[in-house]
Design a protein around this motif. Structure first.
Motif, short mmCIF file in Angstrom:
data_model
loop_
_atom_site.label_atom_id
_atom_site.label_comp_id
_atom_site.label_asym_id
_atom_site.label_seq_id
_atom_site.Cartn_x
_atom_site.Cartn_y
_atom_site.Cartn_z
N SER A 148 0.84 -1.21 0.00
CA SER A 148 0.00 0.00 0.00
C SER A 148 0.88 1.26 0.00
N GLN A 151 2.28 1.67 -3.45
CA GLN A 151 1.28 2.21 -4.36
C GLN A 151 1.07 3.71 -4.11
N ALA A 152 1.01 4.08 -2.81
CA ALA A 152 0.86 5.49 -2.48
C ALA A 152 2.06 6.30 -2.96
N ARG A 154 4.02 5.48 -5.53
CA ARG A 154 3.92 5.58 -6.99
C ARG A 154 2.92 6.65 -7.40
N LYS A 155 1.79 6.70 -6.67
CA LYS A 155 0.78 7.72 -6.97
C LYS A 155 1.33 9.12 -6.71
N THR A 156 2.03 9.27 -5.58
CA THR A 156 2.62 10.57 -5.25
C THR A 156 3.65 10.98 -6.29
N ARG A 157 4.48 10.01 -6.71
CA ARG A 157 5.48 10.31 -7.73
C ARG A 157 4.82 10.71 -9.05
N LYS A 158 3.73 10.01 -9.39
CA LYS A 158 3.01 10.35 -10.62
C LYS A 158 2.45 11.76 -10.53
N GLN A 159 1.83 12.08 -9.37
CA GLN A 159 1.27 13.42 -9.19
C GLN A 159 2.37 14.47 -9.24
N GLU A 162 3.40 14.91 -12.82
CA GLU A 162 2.41 15.71 -13.54
C GLU A 162 2.49 17.18 -13.14
#
Length: 338
Positions: A148, A151-152, A154-159, A162
């Motif tokens: 988890s 995943q968080a 990876r999401k933070t890195r993606k954000q 962006e």
């Protein structure tokens, strides 16, 4: 003492154990010995006909697998149940404890190499097995938590990526005109200048200014002036036919156009096209036909870069040519070769 501490630490983690590879009598024996333990749920893999152990584990939320291993000379065949869990997309992270028959031909290290997290003899006492299942159930929840967090992350890195991309676009692209910003143009200009010096190719620079833009903005307001800038920018861009041509918004009503590998004749052709295209916009200067339409002045400078020239000298020469065009009344192109 160590066993008691393990039990206390593990009690917070429910043990949902899948017992696979054992017969019904073995399962009943272990289930009977652990009866009355509310934190423990045992599931027999053979109890659900038509479903393989991986599907049962995924469906029932298993937190630890207890796999009886058939100790056969062909190590690969005996260890295939463990490999099946490790190759499963859903169950590959489930902790597995392998149980080996004592006196068998398979060494204890073989299940570990196949992916098991622990190895015990199949004669292990149910209470000892429970301690091991509790420890591995804890590992299961820690792996879930770690996944988890990953995943968080990876999401933070993606954000973050962006957000950086949006910031880069803001620094690279003028939001009003869609052209490059002055900051981005400065970097591209230096790169193209250095390339022209290396390859001794001609290069042309156009400094463009909307005639009396400050007066126009004072008469009609910021919103109308911004619309004028947008239309003039589109007119300029429509005259650039090569992907290598670079256009940017400068200060106020100003623009810059860099034309790599372009001689003076090419720069004059583009500049003349810009003059005519802006005239055809027919943006009234003071709201009446008598007041005339919005026009631009252009300063063109061309050169084949030499050691004695610098990029800064080239830009200053373009600014001087623009000032000359304005001094002559505007709506015209002044050019200079250096």
């Amino acid at each position: 003492m160590a066993e008691a501490e393990t039990a206390v630490r593990g009690i917070d983690y429910p043990v949902i154990a899948l017992l696979a590879g054992c017969d019904a009598d073995t399962f009943d024996r272990i289930a009977g010995a652990l009866a009355g333990r509310p934190e423990v749920e045992l599931i027999h893999a053979g109890a659900e006909e038509g479903a393989n152990p991986q599907k049962i584990a995924a469906h029932r939320g298993v937190t630890v697998v207890v796999q009886w291993i058939e100790a056969v000379p062909e190590e690969g065949r005996g260890l295939q149940p463990i490999r099946d869990f490790r190759e499963s997309e859903v169950c590959r992270d489930l902790p597995v404890v392998a149980l080996l028959p004592q006196g068998g031909e398979m060494e204890f290290g073989a299940p570990l190499r196949a992916g098991a997290d622990a190895v015990l003899p199949d004669s292990v006492a149910p209470e000892t097995l429970l301690l091991q299942m509790r420890a591995l159930a804890r590992v299961c929840f820690e792996r879930i938590e770690l996944d988890s967090l990953r995943q968080a992350l990876r999401k933070t890195r993606k954000q973050l990526h962006e957000a950086r991309a949006r910031a880069d676009r803001l620094t690279e692209q003028d939001p009003l005109t869609g052209m490059f910003t002055a900051q981005r143009f400065a970097l591209l200009y230096e790169m193209e200048w250095q390339r022209a010096m290396r390859e001794t190719n001609p290069i042309a620079l156009l400094a463009i200014g909307i005639d009396d833009f400050d007066g126009y903005a004072a008469r009609f307001g910021r919103q109308v002036a911004d619309d004028c800038l947008r239309q003039v920018a589109r007119a300029i861009l429509s005259c650039l036919n090569r992907t290598t041509d670079i256009a940017a918004r400068d200060e106020g009503g100003g623009f810059m156009v860099l034309l790599p590998n372009t001689p003076a004749s090419g720069g004059i052709k583009v500049g003349s096209a810009i003059l005519q295209t802006v005239r055809e916009l027919r943006l009234l200067r003071d709201g009446t036909e008598e007041g005339g339409c919005v026009t631009v002045s252009l300063g063109l400078v061309t050169t084949s870069p030499m050691i004695r020239h610098t990029a800064q000298m080239f830009r200053l020469a373009a600014a001087k040519a623009l000032a000359d065009a304005r001094a002559r009344g505007g709506d015209q192109l002044a050019s200079e070769a250096i």
